[in-house]
Structures are given as structure tokens and as C-alpha cells.
Design an enzyme around this catalytic site. Structure first.
Site, PDB file in Angstrom:
ATOM      1  N   PRO A 188     -55.427  35.930 -54.823  1.00 49.08           N
ATOM      2  CA  PRO A 188     -53.873  35.907 -55.028  1.00 49.08           C
ATOM      3  C   PRO A 188     -52.601  34.509 -55.279  1.00 49.08           C
ATOM      4  O   PRO A 188     -53.327  33.914 -55.130  1.00 49.08           O
ATOM      5  CB  PRO A 188     -53.460  36.001 -53.279  1.00 49.08           C
ATOM      6  N   VAL A 189     -51.693  34.686 -55.967  1.00 55.25           N
ATOM      7  CA  VAL A 189     -51.141  34.116 -56.658  1.00 55.25           C
ATOM      8  C   VAL A 189     -50.308  32.750 -55.719  1.00 55.25           C
ATOM      9  O   VAL A 189     -49.633  33.558 -54.886  1.00 55.25           O
ATOM     10  CB  VAL A 189     -50.098  34.229 -57.637  1.00 55.25           C
ATOM     11  N   ALA A 190     -50.474  31.824 -56.004  1.00 51.84           N
ATOM     12  CA  ALA A 190     -49.592  30.410 -54.891  1.00 51.84           C
ATOM     13  C   ALA A 190     -50.099  30.979 -53.584  1.00 51.84           C
ATOM     14  O   ALA A 190     -49.573  30.823 -52.909  1.00 51.84           O
ATOM     15  CB  ALA A 190     -48.120  30.602 -55.250  1.00 51.84           C
ATOM     16  N   GLY A 191     -51.282  30.988 -53.774  1.00 51.40           N
ATOM     17  CA  GLY A 191     -52.040  30.975 -52.348  1.00 51.40           C
ATOM     18  C   GLY A 191     -52.932  30.210 -51.521  1.00 51.40           C
ATOM     19  O   GLY A 191     -53.539  30.924 -50.498  1.00 51.40           O
ATOM     20  N   GLY A 192     -53.469  29.459 -52.225  1.00 52.27           N
ATOM     21  CA  GLY A 192     -54.169  28.693 -51.858  1.00 52.27           C
ATOM     22  C   GLY A 192     -55.284  28.729 -51.577  1.00 52.27           C
ATOM     23  O   GLY A 192     -55.775  28.273 -51.209  1.00 52.27           O
ATOM     24  N   ASP A 244     -58.372  20.702 -57.944  1.00 52.83           N
ATOM     25  CA  ASP A 244     -58.894  22.336 -57.680  1.00 52.83           C
ATOM     26  C   ASP A 244     -60.304  22.490 -58.704  1.00 52.83           C
ATOM     27  O   ASP A 244     -61.187  23.554 -59.064  1.00 52.83           O
ATOM     28  CB  ASP A 244     -58.055  23.011 -57.464  1.00 52.83           C
ATOM     29  N   GLY A 261     -55.010  29.229 -60.071  1.00 47.80           N
ATOM     30  CA  GLY A 261     -54.896  28.979 -61.674  1.00 47.80           C
ATOM     31  C   GLY A 261     -55.908  28.401 -61.989  1.00 47.80           C
ATOM     32  O   GLY A 261     -56.341  28.449 -63.518  1.00 47.80           O
ATOM     33  N   SER A 262     -56.160  27.381 -61.326  1.00 49.39           N
ATOM     34  CA  SER A 262     -57.847  26.507 -61.363  1.00 49.39           C
ATOM     35  C   SER A 262     -58.839  27.137 -61.952  1.00 49.39           C
ATOM     36  O   SER A 262     -59.752  27.650 -62.752  1.00 49.39           O
ATOM     37  CB  SER A 262     -57.865  25.864 -60.418  1.00 49.39           C
ATOM     38  N   ALA A 263     -59.052  28.943 -60.989  1.00 52.49           N
ATOM     39  CA  ALA A 263     -60.138  29.508 -61.781  1.00 52.49           C
ATOM     40  C   ALA A 263     -59.325  30.170 -62.641  1.00 52.49           C
ATOM     41  O   ALA A 263     -61.058  30.440 -64.174  1.00 52.49           O
ATOM     42  CB  ALA A 263     -60.325  30.224 -61.028  1.00 52.49           C
ATOM     43  N   LYS A 320     -61.563  30.270 -54.602  1.00 46.96           N
ATOM     44  CA  LYS A 320     -61.763  29.298 -53.212  1.00 46.96           C
ATOM     45  C   LYS A 320     -61.691  29.521 -51.805  1.00 46.96           C
ATOM     46  O   LYS A 320     -60.047  29.959 -52.189  1.00 46.96           O
ATOM     47  CB  LYS A 320     -62.057  28.004 -54.005  1.00 46.96           C
TER      48      LYS A 320
HETATM   49  C1  SUD Z   1     -54.388  22.263 -52.056  1.00 45.35           C
HETATM   50  C2  SUD Z   1     -55.338  22.111 -52.742  1.00 45.35           C
HETATM   51  C3  SUD Z   1     -56.757  22.250 -52.512  1.00 45.35           C
HETATM   52  O1  SUD Z   1     -58.147  22.573 -52.331  1.00 45.35           O
HETATM   53  O2  SUD Z   1     -55.908  23.407 -53.363  1.00 45.35           O
HETATM   54  P1  SUD Z   1     -54.435  24.481 -53.304  1.00 45.35           P
HETATM   55  O3  SUD Z   1     -54.876  24.955 -51.681  1.00 45.35           O
HETATM   56  O4  SUD Z   1     -52.279  24.601 -53.494  1.00 45.35           O
HETATM   57  O5  SUD Z   1     -55.399  25.585 -54.286  1.00 45.35           O
HETATM   58  C4  SUD Z   1     -55.736  21.698 -53.931  1.00 45.35           C
HETATM   59  O6  SUD Z   1     -55.733  20.020 -53.208  1.00 45.35           O
HETATM   60  C5  SUD Z   1     -54.154  20.760 -54.744  1.00 45.35           C
HETATM   61  O7  SUD Z   1     -55.106  21.239 -56.310  1.00 45.35           O
HETATM   62  P2  SUD Z   1     -53.889  21.394 -57.166  1.00 45.35           P
HETATM   63  O8  SUD Z   1     -53.710  22.426 -56.938  1.00 45.35           O
HETATM   64  O9  SUD Z   1     -55.340  21.757 -58.316  1.00 45.35           O
HETATM   65  O10 SUD Z   1     -52.844  20.523 -57.859  1.00 45.35           O
HETATM   66  P3  SUD Z   1     -52.915  18.949 -58.687  1.00 45.35           P
HETATM   67  O11 SUD Z   1     -51.957  20.206 -59.498  1.00 45.35           O
HETATM   68  O12 SUD Z   1     -54.337  18.948 -58.983  1.00 45.35           O
HETATM   69  O13 SUD Z   1     -51.217  18.386 -57.932  1.00 45.35           O
HETATM   70  C6  SUD Z   1     -49.657  19.438 -57.458  1.00 45.35           C
HETATM   71  C7  SUD Z   1     -49.363  18.427 -56.183  1.00 45.35           C
HETATM   72  O14 SUD Z   1     -50.538  18.571 -55.129  1.00 45.35           O
HETATM   73  C8  SUD Z   1     -50.340  17.483 -54.481  1.00 45.35           C
HETATM   74  N1  SUD Z   1     -52.051  16.586 -54.637  1.00 45.35           N
HETATM   75  C9  SUD Z   1     -52.432  17.866 -54.566  1.00 45.35           C
HETATM   76  C10 SUD Z   1     -53.729  17.060 -54.512  1.00 45.35           C
HETATM   77  C11 SUD Z   1     -54.085  16.042 -53.775  1.00 45.35           C
HETATM   78  N2  SUD Z   1     -55.459  15.275 -53.945  1.00 45.35           N
HETATM   79  N3  SUD Z   1     -53.307  15.610 -53.476  1.00 45.35           N
HETATM   80  C12 SUD Z   1     -51.599  15.780 -53.872  1.00 45.35           C
HETATM   81  O15 SUD Z   1     -50.929  15.202 -53.365  1.00 45.35           O
HETATM   82  C13 SUD Z   1     -50.226  16.172 -55.523  1.00 45.35           C
HETATM   83  O16 SUD Z   1     -48.399  16.269 -55.287  1.00 45.35           O
HETATM   84  C14 SUD Z   1     -49.441  17.137 -57.223  1.00 45.35           C
HETATM   85  O17 SUD Z   1     -48.409  17.134 -57.497  1.00 45.35           O
HETATM   86  N1  ADP Z   2     -53.739  31.974 -64.850  1.00 44.25           N
HETATM   87  C1  ADP Z   2     -52.738  31.439 -63.818  1.00 44.25           C
HETATM   88  N2  ADP Z   2     -52.589  31.530 -62.345  1.00 44.25           N
HETATM   89  C2  ADP Z   2     -52.466  31.567 -61.469  1.00 44.25           C
HETATM   90  N3  ADP Z   2     -51.049  31.302 -61.501  1.00 44.25           N
HETATM   91  C3  ADP Z   2     -50.715  30.841 -62.402  1.00 44.25           C
HETATM   92  C4  ADP Z   2     -51.514  30.214 -64.291  1.00 44.25           C
HETATM   93  N4  ADP Z   2     -51.352  29.271 -64.612  1.00 44.25           N
HETATM   94  C5  ADP Z   2     -49.674  28.518 -63.804  1.00 44.25           C
HETATM   95  N5  ADP Z   2     -50.039  29.124 -62.315  1.00 44.25           N
HETATM   96  C6  ADP Z   2     -48.516  28.938 -61.507  1.00 44.25           C
HETATM   97  O1  ADP Z   2     -49.429  27.955 -61.238  1.00 44.25           O
HETATM   98  C7  ADP Z   2     -48.175  28.525 -59.743  1.00 44.25           C
HETATM   99  C8  ADP Z   2     -50.092  27.918 -58.710  1.00 44.25           C
HETATM  100  O2  ADP Z   2     -50.596  29.226 -58.497  1.00 44.25           O
HETATM  101  P1  ADP Z   2     -51.979  29.305 -57.836  1.00 44.25           P
HETATM  102  O3  ADP Z   2     -53.314  28.805 -58.877  1.00 44.25           O
HETATM  103  O4  ADP Z   2     -52.828  30.984 -58.511  1.00 44.25           O
HETATM  104  O5  ADP Z   2     -52.113  28.778 -56.396  1.00 44.25           O
HETATM  105  P2  ADP Z   2     -52.553  27.229 -55.556  1.00 44.25           P
HETATM  106  O6  ADP Z   2     -51.805  26.447 -56.234  1.00 44.25           O
HETATM  107  O7  ADP Z   2     -51.908  27.897 -54.053  1.00 44.25           O
HETATM  108  O8  ADP Z   2     -53.872  28.395 -55.733  1.00 44.25           O
HETATM  109  C9  ADP Z   2     -48.080  29.807 -59.258  1.00 44.25           C
HETATM  110  O9  ADP Z   2     -46.701  29.080 -59.302  1.00 44.25           O
HETATM  111  C10 ADP Z   2     -48.406  30.175 -60.791  1.00 44.25           C
HETATM  112  O10 ADP Z   2     -46.506  30.734 -61.865  1.00 44.25           O
END
Ligand code: SUD
Ligand code: ADP
Length: 309
Positions: free
Chosen positions: A96-100, A138, A104-106, A11
Site C-alpha cells: 500500500p502506498v503511503a501506508g506505513g 527505512d 517506497g523504501s522497498a 515491513k
Molecule cells: C515512520 C517510519 C517507521 O519505520 O516509516 P513509515 O511507517 O512511514 O514507513 C520511519 O521512521 C520513517 O522512515 P522514512 O519513511 O524512511 O523517513 P525519511 O524519508 O528518512 O524521513 C521522512 C520524515 O520523517 C521524519 N522522521 C523520519 C525518521 C526519523 N527517525 N525521525 C523523523 O522525524 C522527518 O520529519 C523526515 O523528514
Molecule cells: N517507489 C515508490 N513507491 C511508493 N511511494 C513512493 C515511491 N517513490 C516515491 N514515493 C512517494 O513516497 C511517499 C511515501 O510512500 P510509501 O513509502 O509507500 O509510504 P510510507 O512512508 O508510509 O511507508 C508517497 O506519498 C509516494 O508518493
């Protein structure tokens, strides 16, 4: 069936409006999710016990134990069903891992869909969405795909009407950013500047641009409240974003918590041209093109081992 393979998209966040910090450590959001054509694949094979193997892009950065979000999803589903099922998951990563981009959610969403079928549970989407919300903010969107507005932590979803297809260029960075660290940096910056944090609202013009399939208008409406925090933690992103603007992107932003940067193009040809210019500018580890919206998790293969079931 002995094995089920599910393909699941990444996403990008078209709007990420971050409200005040809540007592539970999360932030209330307006999160406009958009699924794009970068895919992981998860194969679930019937087995006693739970195991996971990760292959492909940055596989060494993904845990192959109970911390893996896909295994946590399989365990949560088995618990929900009240049975001690087993499964082996093989994850082929391109997201991409930890790329935003919510890789992991997917994978967690793909594991829910694959195991639901493998174990013959037949649970409806609403049950899977409930399990998903406990796994991460997510994960519910990762089950839905398309384009949707997330409120609450991002887990309460309303699908959004979109016309046509949008073309994107993504700049992948070296190394990831931790989501929790980026939210904490956002809070720190807000406190330091004394910023009044408004209640998050969906951008009306953004939703209109999506409904009209108007890439130029959408480009002007892309917004991410986490962007200043991501750029503060990874200063090189400022140059990457500038390069997108200089080379004619209709809009540029950090994807979610970063460090991937997303650039909107006006057509497939424009995306290819923009990608070539950004490669030439040398502002990222890798530049790729993709389109959205795309559907959520899709079963791409079912297999039966000979002499079984
Ligand atoms: C920022 C976003 C944008 O879509 O995703 P990424 O870009 O990292 O993938 C999301 O809000 C990330 O969602 P997700 O990665 O599922 O986060 P979670 O595991 O629920 O939470 C990880 C940490 O992010 C913070 N968090 C998350 C969601 C939210 N609404 N408020 C928060 O403050 C909290 O510190 C929480 O402990
Ligand atoms: N199946 C998975 N794929 C990717 N990362 C994972 C998975 N399970 C756990 N993780 C951990 O979750 C963290 C966030 O990864 P990811 O979901 O790829 O990034 P983001 O939260 O930035 O979208 C990573 O540091 C990784 O070690």
C-alpha cells in the site's frame, strides 16, 4: 544481463519508540522492523537514460519521475560507482502506498540490488547500506529484510533472532498519511500534554517473545509511539483497532506512521478467521493476511535480450 527482476517485501514495526526531536529534524528511535509477505517487484532493464513506470495497486499515487525513490536509488548507485549508467525501472506495486509499510523504501532497496547486478558492479551489502541510509531512514532495513532493531534514525541495524513464523492480518485504509506530518503531530501532542520524552529502549520482553516464537507474548508487547498521532490525524483508525481486539487479535497496532493497521494472529488458520471477521465488520478498504519474517530483496528473474551482451 539486460534485465533483472527483484521481489521485495513490506515491513511492519513491532516496536516504534520515538525519542526527542533532534536538531536535524529527525527523531532518535528504537525501531523493531519485521519484513512481511506483501511484495513489490522491480524490473531493471539496461537503457540509455533513467526512466520509471509504476503498475498495480495505487500506481497513480506514485511519481514516475526523478522523485520516485527507486530512480533516486539508481542515480545514487551510479554516482557511487562514478559512471553515468542508464536504466528503465518497472515497479509492480502491491505494498500500500503511503501506508506505513515502507513501499517506497522497498522499491529503492530493490532498485539498488537490481542495478548492482545489471551494471555488474558487485558492490558488497555494506556499500549498499551506506547508499540506502542517504535515501531514507527505512531503506537500510528494506535491504536487509527479516527482523532487525534500528537505532539512530532507524538506519543503524542489528538483526534480531526469531523462531518460527508469525501470522498477520493487515487492514488497508483509503488514502495514505505523510510520515513527516505524523512525526510532527507526535511532537505537537507531546508538547500539548507536557509529556517527558524518554530515551528510546528496545523492549526486552518483546525480544524474548521473538526469540521464543511466542505469538501470544509478542501480541502484548507490540507498541508504536506514533499511534496516537496517526489516530488523531485519521480518527477512524480507533474503530479499526478496536475491531481487531474485539475479534480476538493477539495484538493490534498502527503500522509505523499508518494508516495501515496490523493485527497479530496465533496461527495461519486464526489469521484467516480474523481476516474474515474484520471484513465482515467493514472497518477498512481491504483486509489481507501475510506472514513474517521474510527475507529482503530477492532476484527472481534474469533475462538477456537476443543479439546483445
Ligand atoms: C515512520 C517510519 C517507521 O519505520 O516509516 P513509515 O511507517 O512511514 O514507513 C520511519 O521512521 C520513517 O522512515 P522514512 O519513511 O524512511 O523517513 P525519511 O524519508 O528518512 O524521513 C521522512 C520524515 O520523517 C521524519 N522522521 C523520519 C525518521 C526519523 N527517525 N525521525 C523523523 O522525524 C522527518 O520529519 C523526515 O523528514
Ligand atoms: N517507489 C515508490 N513507491 C511508493 N511511494 C513512493 C515511491 N517513490 C516515491 N514515493 C512517494 O513516497 C511517499 C511515501 O510512500 P510509501 O513509502 O509507500 O509510504 P510510507 O512512508 O508510509 O511507508 C508517497 O506519498 C509516494 O508518493
Amino acid at each position: 544481463m539486460n534485465s533483472v527482476t527483484v521481489r521485495v517485501p513490506a515491513k511492519v514495526n513491532l516496536q516504534l519508540a520515538v525519542g526527542p526531536l533532534r536538531d536535524d529534524g529527525y527523531h532518535d528511535l528504537v525501531n523493531v522492523f519485521h519484513a512481511v509477505s506483501i511484495f513489490d517487484e522491480v524490473t531493471a532493464t539496461a537503457e540509455t537514460g533513467m526512466s520509471v513506470r509504476v503498475e498495480g495497486e495505487s500506481a497513480d499515487q506514485v511519481p514516475e519521475n526523478g522523485d520516485n525513490l527507486a530512480i533516486r536509488a539508481a542515480l545514487a548507485l551510479a554516482r557511487h560507482a562514478g559512471r553515468s549508467y542508464g536504466v528503465n525501472l518497472v515497479i509492480r506495486k502491491s505494498i500500500p502506498v503511503a501506508g506505513g509499510m515502507a513501499g517506497g523504501s522497498a522499491d529503492a532497496a530493490a532498485a539498488l540490488v537490481a542495478c548492482n547486478e545489471l551494471w555488474g558492479l558487485g558492490l558488497p551489502l555494506d556499500d549498499l547500506l551506506e547508499i540506502a541510509a542517504d535515501l531514507g531512514s527505512d531503506v537500510p532495513f528494506a535491504l536487509l529484510g527479516g527482523t532487525a532493531v534500528g537505532t539512530g534514525r532507524g538506519e543503524r541495524l542489528t538483526p534480531v533472532e526469531v523462531s518460527g513464523t508469525f501470522h498477520w492480518v493487515f487492514a488497508l485504509a483509503d488514502g495514505g498519511l505523510s510520515t513527516a506530518t505524523v512525526y510532527a503531530e507526535c511532537d505537537r501532542l507531546r508538547e500539548a500534554t507536557g509529556e517527558q520524552v524518554a530515551w528510546p529502549r528496545a523492549g526486552e520482553s518483546l525480544l524474548t517473545a521473538l526469540r521464543d516464537g511466542d505469538a501470544k507474548a509478542l501480541g502484548g508487547e507490540l507498541a508504536n509511539d506514533l499511534q496516537p498521532a496517526a489516530v488523531m490525524l485519521r480518527r477512524s483508525l480507533a474503530r479499526t483497532l478496536d475491531a481487531g481486539r474485539e475479534h480476538g487479535a493477539l495484538g493490534s497496532l498502527v503500522s509505523g506512521s499508518g494508516p495501515t493497521c496490523a493485527f497479530l494472529a496465533g496461527s495461519e488458520a486464526h489469521a484467516a478467521e480474523l481476516a474474515a471477521s474484520l471484513r465482515g465488520a467493514g472497518v477498512a478498504r481491504e483486509i489481507i493476511t501475510a506472514y513474517g519474517p521474510v527475507p529482503g530483496p530477492t532476484v527472481v528473474q534474469r533475462a538477456r535480450r537476443e543479439g546483445t551482451g
